[in-house]
Scaffold this motif. Structure first.
Motif, PDB file in Angstrom:
ATOM      1  N   GLY A   1     -11.545 -18.034  25.210  1.00 46.95           N
ATOM      2  CA  GLY A   1     -10.589 -18.775  26.036  1.00 46.95           C
ATOM      3  C   GLY A   1      -9.588 -17.863  26.716  1.00 46.95           C
ATOM      4  N   LEU A   2      -9.095 -16.866  25.971  1.00 51.97           N
ATOM      5  CA  LEU A   2      -8.148 -15.917  26.557  1.00 51.97           C
ATOM      6  C   LEU A   2      -8.796 -15.125  27.687  1.00 51.97           C
ATOM      7  N   GLY A   3     -10.095 -14.856  27.537  1.00 48.42           N
ATOM      8  CA  GLY A   3     -10.805 -14.076  28.545  1.00 48.42           C
ATOM      9  C   GLY A   3     -11.014 -14.816  29.852  1.00 48.42           C
ATOM     10  N   THR A   4     -10.931 -16.136  29.828  1.00 42.78           N
ATOM     11  CA  THR A   4     -11.108 -16.906  31.069  1.00 42.78           C
ATOM     12  C   THR A   4      -9.828 -16.996  31.883  1.00 42.78           C
ATOM     13  N   ILE A   5      -8.720 -16.569  31.305  1.00 40.74           N
ATOM     14  CA  ILE A   5      -7.431 -16.646  32.001  1.00 40.74           C
ATOM     15  C   ILE A   5      -7.220 -15.387  32.831  1.00 40.74           C
ATOM     16  N   CYS A   6      -6.784 -15.588  34.073  1.00 37.85           N
ATOM     17  CA  CYS A   6      -6.425 -14.450  34.922  1.00 37.85           C
ATOM     18  C   CYS A   6      -4.960 -14.125  34.632  1.00 37.85           C
ATOM     19  N   TRP A   7      -4.744 -13.049  33.900  1.00 37.27           N
ATOM     20  CA  TRP A   7      -3.393 -12.727  33.447  1.00 37.27           C
ATOM     21  C   TRP A   7      -2.635 -11.919  34.494  1.00 37.27           C
ATOM     22  N   PRO A   8      -1.401 -12.320  34.808  1.00 35.04           N
ATOM     23  CA  PRO A   8      -0.563 -11.500  35.693  1.00 35.04           C
ATOM     24  C   PRO A   8      -0.344 -10.117  35.090  1.00 35.04           C
ATOM     25  N   ASP A   9      -0.037  -9.160  35.933  1.00 31.22           N
ATOM     26  CA  ASP A   9       0.099  -7.772  35.480  1.00 31.22           C
ATOM     27  C   ASP A   9       1.071  -7.625  34.315  1.00 31.22           C
ATOM     28  N   LYS A  10       2.178  -8.357  34.368  1.00 23.73           N
ATOM     29  CA  LYS A  10       3.195  -8.170  33.331  1.00 23.73           C
ATOM     30  C   LYS A  10       2.774  -8.734  31.973  1.00 23.73           C
ATOM     31  N   ASP A  11       1.721  -9.553  31.952  1.00 22.70           N
ATOM     32  CA  ASP A  11       1.262 -10.139  30.688  1.00 22.70           C
ATOM     33  C   ASP A  11      -0.045  -9.527  30.194  1.00 22.70           C
ATOM     34  N   LYS A  12      -0.668  -8.685  31.013  1.00 23.25           N
ATOM     35  CA  LYS A  12      -1.992  -8.178  30.654  1.00 23.25           C
ATOM     36  C   LYS A  12      -1.981  -7.373  29.359  1.00 23.25           C
ATOM     37  N   ALA A  13      -0.968  -6.538  29.181  1.00 19.31           N
ATOM     38  CA  ALA A  13      -0.933  -5.685  27.988  1.00 19.31           C
ATOM     39  C   ALA A  13      -0.837  -6.527  26.720  1.00 19.31           C
ATOM     40  N   ASP A  14       0.036  -7.531  26.727  1.00 20.39           N
ATOM     41  CA  ASP A  14       0.196  -8.371  25.538  1.00 20.39           C
ATOM     42  C   ASP A  14      -1.036  -9.236  25.300  1.00 20.39           C
ATOM     43  N   ALA A  15      -1.653  -9.709  26.388  1.00 18.01           N
ATOM     44  CA  ALA A  15      -2.872 -10.507  26.230  1.00 18.01           C
ATOM     45  C   ALA A  15      -3.997  -9.648  25.647  1.00 18.01           C
TER      46      ALA A  15
ATOM     47  N   GLY B   1      -0.094 -10.926  40.512  1.00 17.41           N
ATOM     48  CA  GLY B   1      -1.098  -9.929  40.178  1.00 17.41           C
ATOM     49  C   GLY B   1      -2.510 -10.388  40.458  1.00 17.41           C
ATOM     50  N   GLY B   2      -2.687 -11.213  41.449  1.00 18.54           N
ATOM     51  CA  GLY B   2      -4.016 -11.704  41.782  1.00 18.54           C
ATOM     52  C   GLY B   2      -4.364 -13.007  41.102  1.00 18.54           C
ATOM     53  N   CYS B   3      -3.432 -13.582  40.347  1.00 20.21           N
ATOM     54  CA  CYS B   3      -3.687 -14.817  39.611  1.00 20.21           C
ATOM     55  C   CYS B   3      -2.798 -15.927  40.153  1.00 20.21           C
ATOM     56  N   LEU B   4      -3.371 -17.120  40.268  1.00 17.25           N
ATOM     57  CA  LEU B   4      -2.637 -18.229  40.868  1.00 17.25           C
ATOM     58  C   LEU B   4      -1.979 -19.142  39.836  1.00 17.25           C
ATOM     59  N   ASP B   5      -2.297 -18.987  38.551  1.00 17.32           N
ATOM     60  CA  ASP B   5      -1.668 -19.827  37.536  1.00 17.32           C
ATOM     61  C   ASP B   5      -0.173 -19.530  37.456  1.00 17.32           C
ATOM     62  N   ASN B   6       0.642 -20.566  37.462  1.00 21.03           N
ATOM     63  CA  ASN B   6       2.072 -20.336  37.299  1.00 21.03           C
ATOM     64  C   ASN B   6       2.403 -20.189  35.810  1.00 21.03           C
ATOM     65  N   ARG B   7       3.658 -19.880  35.526  1.00 20.90           N
ATOM     66  CA  ARG B   7       4.038 -19.601  34.139  1.00 20.90           C
ATOM     67  C   ARG B   7       3.841 -20.820  33.240  1.00 20.90           C
ATOM     68  N   THR B   8       4.140 -21.979  33.774  1.00 19.61           N
ATOM     69  CA  THR B   8       3.978 -23.191  32.973  1.00 19.61           C
ATOM     70  C   THR B   8       2.516 -23.419  32.623  1.00 19.61           C
ATOM     71  N   GLU B   9       1.633 -23.253  33.607  1.00 18.15           N
ATOM     72  CA  GLU B   9       0.209 -23.452  33.351  1.00 18.15           C
ATOM     73  C   GLU B   9      -0.327 -22.408  32.379  1.00 18.15           C
ATOM     74  N   LEU B  10       0.117 -21.166  32.543  1.00 15.47           N
ATOM     75  CA  LEU B  10      -0.297 -20.124  31.600  1.00 15.47           C
ATOM     76  C   LEU B  10       0.146 -20.471  30.179  1.00 15.47           C
ATOM     77  N   GLY B  11       1.401 -20.912  30.075  1.00 15.49           N
ATOM     78  CA  GLY B  11       1.921 -21.277  28.761  1.00 15.49           C
ATOM     79  C   GLY B  11       1.148 -22.427  28.140  1.00 15.49           C
ATOM     80  N   ASN B  12       0.823 -23.415  28.956  1.00 16.66           N
ATOM     81  CA  ASN B  12       0.079 -24.574  28.444  1.00 16.66           C
ATOM     82  C   ASN B  12      -1.317 -24.177  27.967  1.00 16.66           C
ATOM     83  N   ARG B  13      -1.984 -23.327  28.734  1.00 15.37           N
ATOM     84  CA  ARG B  13      -3.333 -22.905  28.342  1.00 15.37           C
ATOM     85  C   ARG B  13      -3.292 -22.059  27.074  1.00 15.37           C
ATOM     86  N   MET B  14      -2.304 -21.188  27.001  1.00 14.07           N
ATOM     87  CA  MET B  14      -2.148 -20.358  25.806  1.00 14.07           C
ATOM     88  C   MET B  14      -1.875 -21.226  24.576  1.00 14.07           C
TER      89      MET B  14
END
Length: 345
Positions: A271-285, A214-227
């Motif tokens: 912090g959450l606002g600095t993350i580029c969230w993939p489309d499938k996670d945007k609603a929950d974020a 969805g325009g974001c390069l973070d993989n799931r592991t990196e997203l999880g770690n940042r969260m």
């Protein structure tokens, strides 16, 4: 890039004139001289090697000839125009031409130093640039070194372009009797097209990864770690401040830790606002950000209580927002597949 046929003719004539002997001796002497030239040694070393070889075969020659082949530009008097290192032509310019080859886990870097005339310089530059474009990309570090190598050669290219047509100087002997043939233009060689394919493949890979996320390069592991880092930092503050609240005897005592929790929620949202969230996670974020905002507002209001009755009423509202925030937090953490620390009250 030395034309060995031309070099062989040159040294065959020199050996015939300076050493003599039968065909076998002359052939051996020429081979010895060419071997020195191929290894990058000068004409004096080549002449000495030819003489030593002839002597070993029983031909008596002087070990120090009074007139060894001159060394092109190195024999030019200071202040005089340079002569080409290879063919002895003028004008020539000092330059260094680079080549880089990637070998997956190692690399090879070559340099060829002048002075060279226009034609010899062009032939060498095209050869080394083509090899770099063809073989330079295949290594982790080489992928980044190759563009630098190509840019470094621009300096040699500018010097070559500034030179006039080569003119053979009869007073300067050389390794080859005539300038090298420049050969095919760079775009008529395979190197640029291999480089184009490599660059296109990298661009395609990046585009596919970008679209897939969805325009974001973070993989799931990196997203999880940042969260997880953001969540745990908030929970640590929350638990510490709530211990202070529970230990207070007055509503005034509770005001500062309540405001501190509200500030921690705003930091969480930043912090959450600095993350580029993939489309499938945007609603929950987005749901978590909204829940954090509502909880921060509730705690800020709760901190304004001036008596026990008002404090109890505002606490109920804050607790309700607390529960909603915890639920939104758990949903996003579950989607990302990461555990999270728990808040305690």
């Amino acid at each position: 890039m030395i034309d060995q046929d031309q070099a062989r003719k040159f040294w065959a004539n020199w050996v015939r004139r300076e050493i003599g002997g039968n065909d076998m001796v002359q052939e051996a002497a020429v081979g010895a001289a060419l071997n020195e030239i191929v290894q990058g040694h000068d004409n004096q070393a080549a002449a000495d090697a030819a003489r030593r070889t002839a002597q070993s075969l029983g031909v008596g020659v002087s070990t120090s000839h009074p007139n060894p082949p001159p060394q092109g530009a190195r024999e030019i008097v200071a202040g005089q125009p340079l002569a080409c290192k290879l063919c002895g032509s003028k004008p020539a310019a000092n330059m260094t031409i680079h080549e880089h080859n990637g070998r997956l886990v190692w690399m090879v870097h070559k340099t060829t130093r002048g002075p060279f005339c226009r034609d010899c310089g062009t032939a060498l530059l095209r050869h080394h640039q083509n090899n770099t474009l063809f073989q330079g990309w295949f290594g982790i570090f080489s992928f980044f070194i190759t563009p630098i190598t190509l840019l470094l050669n621009l300096n040699a290219w500018r010097k070559i372009k500034a030179l006039g047509p080569p003119q053979k100087d009869p007073n300067v002997e050389s390794k080859i009797p005539a300038p090298l043939t420049p050969g095919k233009p760079l775009l008529s060689r395979p190197g640029p097209y291999v480089a184009g394919v490599v660059v296109a493949a990298v661009i395609a890979f990046v585009v596919v990864k970008t679209v897939d996320s969805g325009g974001c390069l973070d993989n799931r592991t990196e997203l999880g770690n940042r969260m997880t880092r953001l969540h745990n930092a908030f929970v640590q503050t929350y638990n510490t401040d709530f211990k202070t609240i529970n230990a207070c005897d007055t509503v005034d005592c509770e005001s500062a830790p309540k405001r501190h929790i509200a500030a921690a929620l705003k930091t969480y949202n930043d912090g959450l606002g600095t993350i580029c969230w993939p489309d499938k996670d945007k609603a929950d974020a987005t749901a978590l950000i909204n829940a954090n905002t509502a909880m921060a507002d509730a705690y800020t209001t709760w901190a304004t209580a001036t008596n026990d009755a008002e404090d109890q009423s505002l606490e109920n509202s804050a607790r309700e927002q607390d529960t909603r925030q915890s639920t939104a937090d758990d949903i996003l953490a579950r989607d990302l597949g990461v555990p999270s620390a728990s808040a305690t009250t």
